[in-house]
Motif scaffolding. Sequence first.
Motif, mmCIF file in Angstrom:
data_model
loop_
_atom_site.group_PDB
_atom_site.id
_atom_site.type_symbol
_atom_site.label_atom_id
_atom_site.label_comp_id
_atom_site.label_asym_id
_atom_site.label_seq_id
_atom_site.Cartn_x
_atom_site.Cartn_y
_atom_site.Cartn_z
ATOM 1 N N SER A 210 48.722 114.712 62.353
ATOM 2 C CA SER A 210 48.965 115.864 63.443
ATOM 3 C C SER A 210 50.270 116.673 62.617
ATOM 4 O O SER A 210 50.305 117.937 62.886
ATOM 5 C CB SER A 210 49.753 115.100 64.520
ATOM 6 N N TYR A 211 51.197 116.053 61.973
ATOM 7 C CA TYR A 211 52.023 116.693 61.229
ATOM 8 C C TYR A 211 51.595 117.861 60.234
ATOM 9 O O TYR A 211 52.002 118.734 60.159
ATOM 10 C CB TYR A 211 53.234 115.871 60.355
ATOM 11 N N LEU A 212 50.594 117.416 59.442
ATOM 12 C CA LEU A 212 49.994 118.012 58.438
ATOM 13 C C LEU A 212 49.314 119.428 58.955
ATOM 14 O O LEU A 212 49.352 120.488 58.496
ATOM 15 C CB LEU A 212 48.799 117.318 57.672
ATOM 16 N N ILE A 213 48.604 119.348 60.194
ATOM 17 C CA ILE A 213 47.863 120.276 61.007
ATOM 18 C C ILE A 213 49.041 121.275 61.571
ATOM 19 O O ILE A 213 48.683 122.411 61.140
ATOM 20 C CB ILE A 213 47.074 119.536 61.970
ATOM 21 N N ALA A 214 50.026 120.715 62.034
ATOM 22 C CA ALA A 214 51.120 121.682 62.227
ATOM 23 C C ALA A 214 51.860 122.233 61.410
ATOM 24 O O ALA A 214 52.459 123.205 61.435
ATOM 25 C CB ALA A 214 52.270 120.864 63.268
ATOM 26 N N HIS A 215 51.604 121.942 59.935
ATOM 27 C CA HIS A 215 52.195 122.531 58.640
ATOM 28 C C HIS A 215 51.465 122.731 57.836
ATOM 29 O O HIS A 215 51.504 121.938 56.773
ATOM 30 C CB HIS A 215 53.642 121.361 58.304
ATOM 31 N N PRO A 216 50.534 123.823 57.915
ATOM 32 C CA PRO A 216 49.704 124.050 56.927
ATOM 33 C C PRO A 216 50.343 124.316 55.376
ATOM 34 O O PRO A 216 49.409 124.511 54.299
ATOM 35 C CB PRO A 216 48.838 124.978 57.487
ATOM 36 N N GLU A 217 51.486 124.506 55.550
ATOM 37 C CA GLU A 217 52.212 124.910 54.124
ATOM 38 C C GLU A 217 52.302 123.761 53.409
ATOM 39 O O GLU A 217 52.599 123.724 52.210
ATOM 40 C CB GLU A 217 53.456 125.531 54.335
ATOM 41 N N VAL A 218 52.038 122.487 53.942
ATOM 42 C CA VAL A 218 52.160 121.351 53.026
ATOM 43 C C VAL A 218 50.812 121.011 52.574
ATOM 44 O O VAL A 218 49.683 120.958 53.237
ATOM 45 C CB VAL A 218 52.462 120.190 53.835
ATOM 46 N N ASN A 219 50.593 121.032 50.923
ATOM 47 C CA ASN A 219 49.387 120.894 50.398
ATOM 48 C C ASN A 219 48.842 119.704 50.432
ATOM 49 O O ASN A 219 49.594 118.580 50.189
ATOM 50 C CB ASN A 219 49.576 121.412 48.824
ATOM 51 N N HIS A 220 47.586 119.583 50.338
ATOM 52 C CA HIS A 220 46.917 118.096 50.470
ATOM 53 C C HIS A 220 45.485 118.688 50.187
ATOM 54 O O HIS A 220 44.616 119.296 50.324
ATOM 55 C CB HIS A 220 47.304 117.476 51.815
ATOM 56 N N GLY A 221 44.890 117.382 49.755
ATOM 57 C CA GLY A 221 43.139 117.264 49.443
ATOM 58 C C GLY A 221 42.577 116.909 50.777
ATOM 59 O O GLY A 221 43.396 116.694 51.884
ATOM 60 N N ASP A 222 41.421 116.492 50.570
ATOM 61 C CA ASP A 222 40.566 115.727 51.652
ATOM 62 C C ASP A 222 41.082 114.467 51.862
ATOM 63 O O ASP A 222 41.429 113.620 51.280
ATOM 64 C CB ASP A 222 39.186 115.794 51.224
#
Length: 411
Positions: free
Chosen positions: A158-170
């Motif tokens: 949920s946090y990553l979706i709300a913060h698209p500036e945080v890079n992540h792979g699949d």
Amino acid sequence: MEKYENLLPRFLDYVKTETRSDENSTTIPSTATQVAFQQKLAAELNGIGLTKVNYNDVNGYLTALLPSNLTKKVPAIGFLAHIDTADFNAENINPQIVENYDGQAIIKLDAAGEFVLDPAEFPNLKNYAGQTLITTDGRTLLGADDKSGVAEIMTAMSYLIAHPEVNHGDLWVGFGPDEEIGTGADKFDVKAFPADFAYTVDGGPLGQLEYETFNAASLDVEIKGKNVHPSTAKGIMVNALQLGIDFQNALPAAEVPEKTAGRQGFFHLLSFNGTVDAAKMSYIIRDFERTGLEQRKQLAREIADKINQDYGEERVKVILHDQYYNMVEVMKDHLDVVRLAEQAMKALQITPDEEPVRGGTDGSKISFMGLPTPNLFAGGENMHGRYEFVSLQVMAQAVDVILKISELNAQ
């Protein structure tokens, strides 16, 4: 805690939903309550924006994907937790919140004060001074094993979706059934969960990072007696209960859970039921070495053989079933997965605790299926009973570790 404002209400909502597994069931999952809970989680995954949300009715797993936001390809990571709770009262769970725990005073769980959390008995409580603890009310378990892991994974996504500036792979997430009865990962579909490596978020206190587990087997002992009237029993009666006692007494008395620690294995008698006519005993056998597990299994066979020879016929039958093996056999070739978690913890000023786990996780089986899956802390303490508790701050730190692993992997 504002960073993860939904972590506590999410966790409280999860633990109030009864999802106890049943080892006597023949269905997958073993209980209908787990199916209903998976449907609830599926709706939440869809609601927060994950894709490929899928409930597999063959193996009971719920999986979903948070797609990469990178322009380059990096390894895909899986995060897994189990939804079932252990063999203890799990109905009408009423969590209690103890804010700013002082580290010394006894926490009364029930109104009568019959059940207490006392640092004199549970010294780990002293580690949580100043933190917010979630406890039981003394009647039930809490369910932090492993709904803390479920809540932490869900909160991280949920946090990553709300913060698209945080890079992540699949990032793949998976919520599985029936871990507590040892069957949950039996039908896990690795091909349908295309991560390059994964972590179960199913450990205990802060910093636990586990990639070595027990080797495990179940042992059932079926005993056939002969019941006649006690007035004429001499030379005729065979008391199945007494044979069961004889079997138990032939095992090493010091090799039981309450007398072992560290790398010592054990025999653990879980149940003993029956009458003079017939009885059944159920054990679990644990050893960190595969050869040690085989030796323990052989000892059980030899004890049964000796009793049968004494009676001149088969009175005692042993049924052995391997449950899982020490994941270090796989993980020794994938220590980069462990190093990534170490790096994430150290970046967060968390000291990794890599002691072998005196138990197993779904990752034990999944690692042998080709997906290296060590175990991360989820925060629970005193699990599987009325004295279970978890720190909200440690749960938040578990979310931090999930995010930091994802971030470091993206680099």
